[in-house]
Write a protein that holds these residues in place. Structure first.
Motif, mmCIF file in Angstrom:
data_model
loop_
_atom_site.group_PDB
_atom_site.id
_atom_site.type_symbol
_atom_site.label_atom_id
_atom_site.label_comp_id
_atom_site.label_asym_id
_atom_site.label_seq_id
_atom_site.Cartn_x
_atom_site.Cartn_y
_atom_site.Cartn_z
ATOM 1 N N ALA A 153 0.827 -1.207 0.000
ATOM 2 C CA ALA A 153 0.000 0.000 0.000
ATOM 3 C C ALA A 153 0.859 1.253 0.000
ATOM 4 C CB ALA A 153 -0.934 -0.010 1.205
ATOM 5 N N ALA A 154 1.899 1.271 0.837
ATOM 6 C CA ALA A 154 2.803 2.428 0.911
ATOM 7 C C ALA A 154 3.488 2.657 -0.424
ATOM 8 C CB ALA A 154 3.836 2.201 2.013
ATOM 9 N N GLY A 155 3.974 1.580 -1.046
ATOM 10 C CA GLY A 155 4.640 1.726 -2.333
ATOM 11 C C GLY A 155 3.710 2.228 -3.419
ATOM 12 N N GLY A 156 2.476 1.756 -3.415
ATOM 13 C CA GLY A 156 1.519 2.205 -4.413
ATOM 14 C C GLY A 156 1.224 3.691 -4.303
ATOM 15 N N ILE A 157 0.966 4.166 -3.090
ATOM 16 C CA ILE A 157 0.704 5.600 -2.876
ATOM 17 C C ILE A 157 1.934 6.420 -3.241
ATOM 18 C CG2 ILE A 157 0.337 7.343 -1.084
ATOM 19 C CD1 ILE A 157 -2.219 6.015 -1.763
ATOM 20 N N ALA A 158 3.105 5.962 -2.814
ATOM 21 C CA ALA A 158 4.341 6.711 -3.050
ATOM 22 C C ALA A 158 4.609 6.882 -4.547
ATOM 23 C CB ALA A 158 5.508 5.995 -2.375
ATOM 24 N N ALA A 159 4.471 5.794 -5.313
ATOM 25 C CA ALA A 159 4.775 5.866 -6.736
ATOM 26 C C ALA A 159 3.716 6.639 -7.511
ATOM 27 C CB ALA A 159 4.906 4.454 -7.303
ATOM 28 N N THR A 160 2.447 6.468 -7.140
ATOM 29 C CA THR A 160 1.366 7.114 -7.885
ATOM 30 C C THR A 160 1.360 8.619 -7.694
ATOM 31 O OG1 THR A 160 -0.001 5.135 -7.710
ATOM 32 C CG2 THR A 160 -1.134 7.185 -8.204
ATOM 33 N N PHE A 161 1.595 9.077 -6.465
ATOM 34 C CA PHE A 161 1.503 10.504 -6.164
ATOM 35 C C PHE A 161 2.866 11.169 -5.974
ATOM 36 C CE2 PHE A 161 -2.661 8.935 -4.758
ATOM 37 C CZ PHE A 161 -3.476 9.818 -5.433
ATOM 38 N N ASN A 162 3.956 10.434 -6.182
ATOM 39 C CA ASN A 162 5.284 10.987 -5.942
ATOM 40 C C ASN A 162 5.362 11.538 -4.518
ATOM 41 O OD1 ASN A 162 7.913 11.836 -6.352
ATOM 42 N ND2 ASN A 162 7.315 13.744 -7.370
ATOM 43 N N ALA A 163 4.903 10.713 -3.566
ATOM 44 C CA ALA A 163 4.798 11.152 -2.174
ATOM 45 C C ALA A 163 5.244 10.017 -1.254
ATOM 46 C CB ALA A 163 3.362 11.560 -1.860
ATOM 47 N N PRO A 164 6.564 9.809 -1.114
ATOM 48 C CA PRO A 164 7.050 8.669 -0.317
ATOM 49 C C PRO A 164 6.679 8.736 1.152
ATOM 50 C CG PRO A 164 8.861 10.118 -0.987
ATOM 51 C CD PRO A 164 7.660 10.552 -1.746
ATOM 52 N N LEU A 165 6.736 9.917 1.762
ATOM 53 C CA LEU A 165 6.361 10.025 3.175
ATOM 54 C C LEU A 165 4.873 9.763 3.366
ATOM 55 C CD1 LEU A 165 8.351 13.071 4.603
ATOM 56 C CD2 LEU A 165 8.475 10.696 5.354
ATOM 57 N N ALA A 166 4.062 10.298 2.482
ATOM 58 C CA ALA A 166 2.620 10.076 2.589
ATOM 59 C C ALA A 166 2.289 8.602 2.442
ATOM 60 C CB ALA A 166 1.880 10.886 1.523
ATOM 61 N N GLY A 167 3.017 7.888 1.581
ATOM 62 C CA GLY A 167 2.787 6.455 1.450
ATOM 63 C C GLY A 167 3.035 5.722 2.749
ATOM 64 N N VAL A 168 4.094 6.099 3.448
ATOM 65 C CA VAL A 168 4.423 5.467 4.737
ATOM 66 C C VAL A 168 3.312 5.711 5.752
ATOM 67 C CG1 VAL A 168 6.013 5.504 6.696
ATOM 68 C CG2 VAL A 168 6.907 5.549 4.356
ATOM 69 N N PHE A 169 2.914 6.957 5.895
ATOM 70 C CA PHE A 169 1.919 7.279 6.917
ATOM 71 C C PHE A 169 0.534 6.775 6.545
ATOM 72 C CE2 PHE A 169 5.209 10.422 8.043
ATOM 73 C CZ PHE A 169 5.358 10.074 9.372
ATOM 74 N N PHE A 170 0.210 6.723 5.253
ATOM 75 C CA PHE A 170 -1.064 6.144 4.831
ATOM 76 C C PHE A 170 -1.120 4.678 5.247
ATOM 77 C CE2 PHE A 170 -3.844 3.913 1.933
ATOM 78 C CZ PHE A 170 -4.916 4.781 1.749
ATOM 79 N N ALA A 171 -0.036 3.948 5.007
ATOM 80 C CA ALA A 171 -0.005 2.531 5.346
ATOM 81 C C ALA A 171 -0.105 2.304 6.845
ATOM 82 C CB ALA A 171 1.269 1.892 4.803
ATOM 83 N N MET A 172 0.580 3.114 7.630
ATOM 84 C CA MET A 172 0.598 2.900 9.077
ATOM 85 C C MET A 172 -0.662 3.424 9.741
ATOM 86 S SD MET A 172 4.610 3.704 9.896
ATOM 87 C CE MET A 172 4.523 3.075 11.551
ATOM 88 N N GLU A 173 -1.195 4.535 9.251
ATOM 89 C CA GLU A 173 -2.345 5.164 9.898
ATOM 90 C C GLU A 173 -3.667 4.497 9.505
ATOM 91 O OE1 GLU A 173 -3.376 9.791 11.028
ATOM 92 O OE2 GLU A 173 -2.610 9.347 9.038
ATOM 93 N N LEU A 174 -3.794 4.080 8.251
ATOM 94 C CA LEU A 174 -5.062 3.538 7.780
ATOM 95 C C LEU A 174 -5.040 2.020 7.605
ATOM 96 C CD1 LEU A 174 -6.114 6.214 5.137
ATOM 97 C CD2 LEU A 174 -7.240 5.723 7.300
ATOM 98 N N ILE A 175 -3.944 1.471 7.104
ATOM 99 C CA ILE A 175 -3.916 0.035 6.820
ATOM 100 C C ILE A 175 -3.551 -0.758 8.074
ATOM 101 C CG2 ILE A 175 -2.938 -1.766 5.368
ATOM 102 C CD1 ILE A 175 -4.674 0.318 3.913
ATOM 103 N N LEU A 176 -2.420 -0.447 8.688
ATOM 104 C CA LEU A 176 -2.006 -1.168 9.891
ATOM 105 C C LEU A 176 -2.720 -0.673 11.141
ATOM 106 C CD1 LEU A 176 1.874 -1.506 9.417
ATOM 107 C CD2 LEU A 176 0.148 -3.310 9.228
ATOM 108 N N GLY A 177 -2.983 0.636 11.200
ATOM 109 C CA GLY A 177 -3.630 1.205 12.381
ATOM 110 C C GLY A 177 -2.731 1.259 13.588
#
Length: 571
Positions: A153-177
């Motif tokens: 999930a983090a890699g997908g967000i990072a590559a699609t939006f050119n946002a590596p930090l957002a990918g990390v926090f999206f995965a931890m905040e929404l996917i892993l919780g």
């Protein structure tokens, strides 16, 4: 860590393929690379149709992706993120590998044929399916499997939006919780790897270009704070409207599910004919709104149109995300708000584009309640640091206001409508549905708050629990004292260490007698000692004791005990 890098590379490559598919299908079905940038134009492939090709494009797309989703992966329908959250929370991170292929094609066809949805939900599901598949191949445990899903999930967000930090926090905040050093390290590796691939393919340009913004008047903070509260209501309203339209589509449709996207595409086509700016993701329109290129009336029309078009696309069975639509809606809200306050307070309001950016983050935070992700992704998408303080203020207020308005987010509401509680037991699970009151033990004798540490140490050693509840002089519950805390305090004496257990008592996470056991297990795992008090719901007094042993005994249900009894021989 090596697996995280591989998952990140796969998610990055998947993002490149996915975006290529979107562009290809958009060119085929609209005649443009991004039709929203040329809204109202005719299709070069069928110029004699003029703008009326918009009535046919969603129908053709529906005829292609409807049977595909129905036949091969029904979970590819919709916006994708809730399914990943469910897989991580209750299915050990297991996601079918065919989801990656079906989701890529279905979402690209949906967006390319005019579906007004985003590409982040699909790429999250695609990357997560890749991570889950690699985890099964490598035969990792459930904990590592969940982590690899989050890496995807983090890699997908990072590559699609050119946002590596957002990918990390999206995965931890929404996917892993949850946040942990191991999870952070693994998702960072996956996100960086995917970002390198994404930047090689798409470049490193900022997503939006905004005018310089400085807070020159304190009134701007008040204006931004008010926008955050309004954005929370809009974000929650978008969530409710989305599922209201989906319910209406469910109620109206009586035919085969594979045909539903094509027939519903006629209605979507009418919306696109009236408001062609809704075609696809709509980033060019969003850019124009942040630049102040639209009148306030048209901006509000775009806001309502996006809500309707996105809800229709999901309701008829389309595949795509709701993250980008929430950014679009927020930009329209912020732009309209900025135009209004600029007319009322021309000397203190600041540029309209700044309010559009704040609205983007605040509406997403109100809908998804992921404040860290909202702050980070807006900073990375725009490269605009000067607005970070007002942005943080609006996002925090939007998150808090959203929590007051509803318990669910735009993601969890989809699952709760299906009877699934991410914090509760999985459907069909043997443990978790029963109330804590049915499995708790007798409450051990509480310690008075004035008990000395030496006496407390003796009582704790005899109790066998490793922790005991503490009551004050009035008999009110204070908290729990653990044997470890008492031992550490005794070792520190006499240098100003506490003398009584009341000074050491700390209240653990609250567990009430009427709570489902599945929810109480989260609190139980984080406590010291071997258990924790169970509180009366009304007054908060301890009425029982929940231990790890009592939770495990709940597995051995009466029905199982009956099955374990020896059968009586036949007469």
């Amino acid at each position: 860590m090596a697996l995280a890098v591989v998952v990140g590379a796969g998610a990055g490559a998947g993002s490149v393929v996915f975006r290529w598919c979107i562009t290809t299908f958009t060119r085929l079905l609209s005649g443009h690379a991004d039709y929203a940038a040329s809204a109202g134009a005719s299709n070069g492939h069928v110029p004699w149709l003029g703008p009326y090709f918009l009535l046919l494009a969603p129908v053709i797309g529906g005829l292609l992706y409807g049977p595909l989703v129905h036949r091969f992966a029904k979970e590819a329908r919709g916006h994708g993120v809730p399914e990943v959250m469910l897989a991580v929370a209750q299915r050990g991170g297991r996601i079918s590998p065919k989801v990656a292929v079906v989701k890529t094609l279905a979402s690209a066809l949906t967006i390319g044929s005019g579906g007004s949805v985003g590409r982040e939900g699909p790429i999250v599901q695609i990357g997560s399916a890749l991570g889950s598949t690699l985890g099964r191949v490598a035969k990792v445990g459930e904990g590592r499997m969940r982590l690899l899903v989050a890496c995807g999930a983090a890699g997908g967000i990072a590559a699609t939006f050119n946002a590596p930090l957002a990918g990390v926090f999206f995965a931890m905040e929404l996917i892993l919780g949850t946040f942990s050093a191991e999870a952070f390290g693994a998702t960072v590796l996956a996100s960086v790897t995917a970002s390198v691939i994404g930047r090689a393919a798409f470049g490193n340009a900022a997503f939006l270009r905004l005018p310089a913004f400085r807070v020159e008047h304190l009134a701007q903070y008040g204006l931004v704070a008010l926008l955050g509260v309004v954005a929370a209501a809009v974000g929650v309203g978008f969530s409710r409207f989305l599922y209201l339209v989906e319910d209406a589509c469910d109620w109206l449709w009586r035919g085969p599910e594979w045909l539903r996207p094509a027939v519903g595409g006629l209605v979507l086509g009418l919306v696109l004919l009236v408001l062609p700016e809704m075609y696809g993701v709509g980033y060019p329109v969003l850019q124009e709104a942040t630049a102040g290129g639209y009148a306030v009336g048209f901006v509000l029309l775009l806001l309502g149109g996006k809500m309707l078009a996105t809800s229709l696309t999901i309701g008829i069975g389309g595949s795509g995300g709701v993250f980008a639509p929430s950014l679009f809606i927020g930009a329209m809200l912020g732009s309209a708000y900025g135009i209004a306050v600029h007319r009322l307070l021309p000397g203190a309001a600041g540029p309209v584009g700044a309010y559009a950016l704040v609205g983007m983050g605040a509406v997403f935070a109100g809908a998804a309640r992921a404040p860290i992700t909202a702050v980070v992704i807006l900073f990375e998408l725009t490269g605009e640091y000067s607005i970070i303080l007002p942005l943080m203020l609006a996002i925090v207020l939007a998150t808090a206001s959203s929590r007051l308005l509803t318990r669910d987010t735009i993601y969890t509401l989809k699952l709760r409508r299906r009877g699934i509680d991410l914090e509760g037991p999985a459907l069909g699970a043997r443990i978790g549905a029963q109330q804590v009151s049915t499995v708790m033990e007798v409450l051990p004798s509480p310690l008075p708050a004035a008990t000395g540490l030496t006496d407390a140490a003796d009582l704790l050693s005899l109790s066998g629990h490793g922790a005991l509840p503490v009551l004050d002089e009035a008999g009110d519950y204070v908290g729990v004292v653990t044997a470890q805390a008492v031992a550490e305090a005794l070792a520190e004496q006499p240098e100003g260490a506490p003398r009584f257990v009341g000074q050491l008592a700390e209240p653990p996470a609250s567990v009430t007698a009427d709570q489902p056991l599945a929810q109480a297990l989260h609190a139980l795992l984080s406590t010291g000692g071997t258990g924790m008090p169970v509180l009366e719901p009304a007054h908060g007094r301890p009425v029982g004791w929940l231990s790890h042993q009592s939770a495990l005994r709940a597995l051995h249900t009466p029905a199982q005990r009956r099955r374990s009894l020896p059968r009586r021989p036949n007469a």
